[in-house]
Design a protein around this motif. Structure first.
Motif, PDB file in Angstrom:
ATOM      1  N   GLY A 406       0.855  -1.207   0.058  1.00 28.43           N
ATOM      2  CA  GLY A 406      -0.130  -0.051   0.093  1.00 28.43           C
ATOM      3  C   GLY A 406       0.687   1.352   0.136  1.00 28.43           C
ATOM      4  N   VAL A 407       2.197   1.256   0.121  1.00 25.44           N
ATOM      5  CA  VAL A 407       2.889   2.436   0.080  1.00 25.44           C
ATOM      6  C   VAL A 407       3.319   2.975  -1.500  1.00 25.44           C
ATOM      7  N   VAL A 408       2.934   4.025  -1.874  1.00 29.18           N
ATOM      8  CA  VAL A 408       2.976   4.599  -2.981  1.00 29.18           C
ATOM      9  C   VAL A 408       4.410   4.766  -3.368  1.00 29.18           C
ATOM     10  N   PRO A 409       4.777   4.930  -4.762  1.00 27.91           N
ATOM     11  CA  PRO A 409       6.230   4.950  -5.137  1.00 27.91           C
ATOM     12  C   PRO A 409       7.184   5.879  -4.384  1.00 27.91           C
ATOM     13  N   GLY A 410       6.106   7.288  -4.224  1.00 26.12           N
ATOM     14  CA  GLY A 410       6.914   8.564  -3.511  1.00 26.12           C
ATOM     15  C   GLY A 410       7.243   8.357  -2.142  1.00 26.12           C
ATOM     16  N   GLU A 411       6.606   7.405  -1.436  1.00 32.70           N
ATOM     17  CA  GLU A 411       6.972   7.410  -0.217  1.00 32.70           C
ATOM     18  C   GLU A 411       7.718   5.967   0.232  1.00 32.70           C
ATOM     19  N   THR A 412       8.380   5.367  -0.678  1.00 29.81           N
ATOM     20  CA  THR A 412       9.152   3.990  -0.458  1.00 29.81           C
ATOM     21  C   THR A 412      10.153   4.495   0.436  1.00 29.81           C
ATOM     22  N   GLY A 413      11.169   5.567   0.300  1.00 33.24           N
ATOM     23  CA  GLY A 413      12.136   5.913   1.263  1.00 33.24           C
ATOM     24  C   GLY A 413      11.578   6.251   2.701  1.00 33.24           C
ATOM     25  N   MET A 414      10.216   6.567   2.801  1.00 39.95           N
ATOM     26  CA  MET A 414       9.810   6.858   4.064  1.00 39.95           C
ATOM     27  C   MET A 414       9.637   5.794   4.708  1.00 39.95           C
ATOM     28  N   ALA A 415       8.839   4.793   4.031  1.00 38.69           N
ATOM     29  CA  ALA A 415       8.585   3.365   4.787  1.00 38.69           C
ATOM     30  C   ALA A 415       9.763   2.471   4.915  1.00 38.69           C
ATOM     31  N   SER A 416      10.902   2.862   4.036  1.00 38.03           N
ATOM     32  CA  SER A 416      11.935   1.864   4.414  1.00 38.03           C
ATOM     33  C   SER A 416      12.605   2.549   5.642  1.00 38.03           C
ATOM     34  N   GLY A 417      12.763   3.803   5.803  1.00 38.72           N
ATOM     35  CA  GLY A 417      13.352   4.644   6.825  1.00 38.72           C
ATOM     36  C   GLY A 417      12.602   4.219   8.239  1.00 38.72           C
ATOM     37  N   LEU A 418      11.178   4.074   8.123  1.00 41.90           N
ATOM     38  CA  LEU A 418      10.194   3.823   9.272  1.00 41.90           C
ATOM     39  C   LEU A 418      10.659   2.253   9.661  1.00 41.90           C
ATOM     40  N   LEU A 419      10.891   1.153   8.840  1.00 39.31           N
ATOM     41  CA  LEU A 419      11.238   0.179   9.129  1.00 39.31           C
ATOM     42  C   LEU A 419      12.648  -0.059   9.613  1.00 39.31           C
ATOM     43  N   ASN A 420      13.374   0.688   9.206  1.00 41.32           N
ATOM     44  CA  ASN A 420      14.989   0.479   9.851  1.00 41.32           C
ATOM     45  C   ASN A 420      15.034   1.168  11.078  1.00 41.32           C
ATOM     46  N   SER A 421      14.301   2.282  11.337  1.00 45.45           N
ATOM     47  CA  SER A 421      14.090   2.901  12.517  1.00 45.45           C
ATOM     48  C   SER A 421      13.642   1.925  13.419  1.00 45.45           C
ATOM     49  N   SER A 422      12.586   1.205  13.184  1.00 47.44           N
ATOM     50  CA  SER A 422      11.977   0.059  14.109  1.00 47.44           C
ATOM     51  C   SER A 422      12.875  -0.758  14.418  1.00 47.44           C
ATOM     52  N   ARG A 423      13.906  -1.422  13.375  1.00 45.55           N
ATOM     53  CA  ARG A 423      14.917  -2.304  13.751  1.00 45.55           C
ATOM     54  C   ARG A 423      15.922  -1.801  14.614  1.00 45.55           C
ATOM     55  N   GLN A 424      16.611  -0.526  14.378  1.00 50.30           N
ATOM     56  CA  GLN A 424      17.374   0.118  15.278  1.00 50.30           C
ATOM     57  C   GLN A 424      17.001   0.139  16.911  1.00 50.30           C
ATOM     58  N   VAL A 425      15.922   0.929  16.844  1.00 50.79           N
ATOM     59  CA  VAL A 425      15.259   0.965  17.949  1.00 50.79           C
ATOM     60  C   VAL A 425      14.960  -0.076  18.829  1.00 50.79           C
TER      61      VAL A 425
END
Length: 504
Positions: A406-425
């Motif tokens: 459900g993530v539109v192409p212009g927000e792929t980096g946003m979704a990826s940053g969120l997932l990586n933040s979840s992993r790091q935190v």
């Protein structure tokens, strides 16, 4: 959710370089090489320096507390800037962010290898973390740009998971081997040729999807609040593992982090171009993927730490032997990722994440049950490593799919940053919690029996976190709606989110 290779300058508008299907396939392969190299590099650097810490202390004259900042400086910069790095990839284009991140990471690694004082090494590690925060979201986003949803993306996500696991395992092994053979500086300098290879591969990859968005602006207020809030959150968790949860420093740091992150949410609800659009988490797959990732990383990071201590302080392994003993874990992750890439279309993301989380929890429980003074490699290390890593490997493909559903192409980096933040935190949180659990059980004892009891308690805690992840996937993920092109029919959700984004 991206095409074969999104069109850019120098293309014929079809997403290729004018050479048709062969050109598109070649570009996709090179983008995958770049993504896997970056993922391997970031994972490698999170673990390669740990084994070298005693040598670093002796050579540069670190104090006991100062030495911890060789690890923490990287973790703080990395965790604090991930959301910003992901959004910059959306706004400035992944090519620019990828190149800048690689150059920064390479120069910082070179500076770290030439460090002459504690302060210079800590500064180099912090700059490495900045580079990693730019690279980690791009590595994931490149896969969505290069491969359409379906079997090709599933295979690519499986390889992405393997690269991360390989980087972590090789980092532990390489840290011991390089330190023994060439000294601690080699663990910093080893990144330089990897960065050079990634830059060369990026130059061969041709056009990169998600080119610069000319009409969007960076949410500076959100970036400052997210960076400060996430950095303080990671710092507070690090402090909790060192000084206890009830210390004034821990409580004040975590309290300030909560206030800053609350202010960040308030800003994001009002800005026209948010760093993290709150509506992104309305999709149950995206929300569940981030919760699952946080719990998985909490267990995995803490378990790596305690397995290493158990092998060296209880079983008497040397640094190099402990590194080699981690290799079966890497093998299990590879096997699980291969199975997941083949099974995700048939089983769906919900079943696969549930099964993977359950197997990982059982493997961690095996660690807990056999972490005794008289443990052996076969029963206390090899068996649980293979079972746990197989389960974790099964999770990477469906986790990546859910995180971008459900993530539109212009927000792929946003979704990826969120997932990586979840992993790091999650990793920082898990380490802080499990260190506290182990310390309470050992009661300050340093004998092998006391240590093994504390490590076993930490493994039981990690098993509980993995079981909670499996339960979350089973309860929160929607029923499977498999389509011929992929495991989940996400197009209607994507359209809904696109309208939401446009409405802002």
């Amino acid at each position: 959710m991206g095409g074969t290779v999104a069109g850019g300058s120098g293309t014929d508008g079809s997403g290729t370089d004018g050479s048709g299907t062969d050109g598109a396939a070649r570009h996709a392969r090179w983008l995958l090489v770049v993504a896997l190299t970056v993922q391997f590099l970031v994972s490698l650097d999170m673990s390669v320096v740990n084994v070298a810490l005693p040598d670093i202390r002796g050579d540069l004259g670190f104090g006991r507390d100062g030495l911890l900042w060789v690890v923490n400086a990287y973790a703080l910069a990395f965790g604090g800037l991930l959301l910003l790095g992901g959004r910059l990839a959306d706004l400035a284009g992944p090519r620019r962010v990828l190149t800048a991140g690689l150059v920064l990471f390479g120069l910082a690694s070179l500076a770290g290898g030439l460090a002459w004082s504690p302060g210079s090494l800590v500064a180099a590690r912090a700059v490495q973390g900045v580079g990693a925060a730019a690279l980690a979201p791009v590595a994931f986003a490149l896969i969505t740009f290069a491969f359409p949803a379906g079997p090709a993306r599933s295979r690519a996500l499986g390889l992405w998971g393997m690269a991360g696991a390989a980087g972590g395992a090789v980092g532990v092994l390489a840290g011991g081997v390089l330190t023994d053979a060439a000294g601690w500086r080699a663990v910093m300098l080893v990144n330089v040729p990897i960065v050079a290879f990634a830059l060369a591969a990026a130059a061969r990859s041709g056009p990169v999807g998600g080119q610069r968005r000319t009409g969007a602006r960076l949410d500076l207020a959100g970036a400052l609040l997210a960076t400060a809030g996430t950095t303080l959150l990671v710092l507070g968790l690090v402090r909790a593992s060192e000084g206890g949860w009830g210390s004034a420093v821990t409580l004040s740091t975590l309290g300030a982090a909560v206030l800053l992150l609350a202010a960040f949410v308030a800003v994001e609800l009002r800005t026209a171009s948010p760093l993290l659009r709150p509506g992104l988490l309305r999709g149950r797959p995206v929300l569940t993927a981030n919760l699952f990732c946080l719990l998985l990383a909490s267990a995995q990071f803490g378990a790596f730490y305690f397995v290493s201590l158990y092998m060296q302080l209880v079983l008497g392994y040397g640094a190099t032997a402990a590194g080699f003993a981690f290799l079966p874990f890497c093998v299990g992750v590879v096997a699980g990722s291969v199975l997941a890439a083949r099974a995700v279309a048939a089983l769906g993301i919900r079943r696969l994440m549930t099964v993977g989380g359950t197997l990982a929890a059982l493997g961690m429980a095996w660690f807990a049950a056999t972490a005794t003074v008289d443990g052996s490699f076969l029963t206390s290390i090899l068996g649980p490593s293979l079972l746990c890593s197989l389960g974790i490997g099964l999770c990477f493909v469906p986790l990546g799919t859910a995180a971008t559903t459900g993530v539109v192409p212009g927000e792929t980096g946003m979704a990826s940053g969120l997932l990586n933040s979840s992993r790091q935190v999650g990793g920082s949180l898990g380490l802080a919690v499990l260190v506290t659990v182990a310390a309470q059980v050992t009661g300050g004892g340093t004998g092998r029996g006391a240590l093994s009891s504390g490590y076993a308690a930490a493994f039981w805690g990690a098993a509980g976190l993995l079981a909670a992840a499996a339960l979350a996937a089973y309860v929160l993920l929607p029923g499977e709606r498999r389509a011929p092109g992929g495991p989940v029919a996400a197009a209607p959700v994507a359209a809904e989110h696109e309208e939401d984004a446009a409405g802002r």
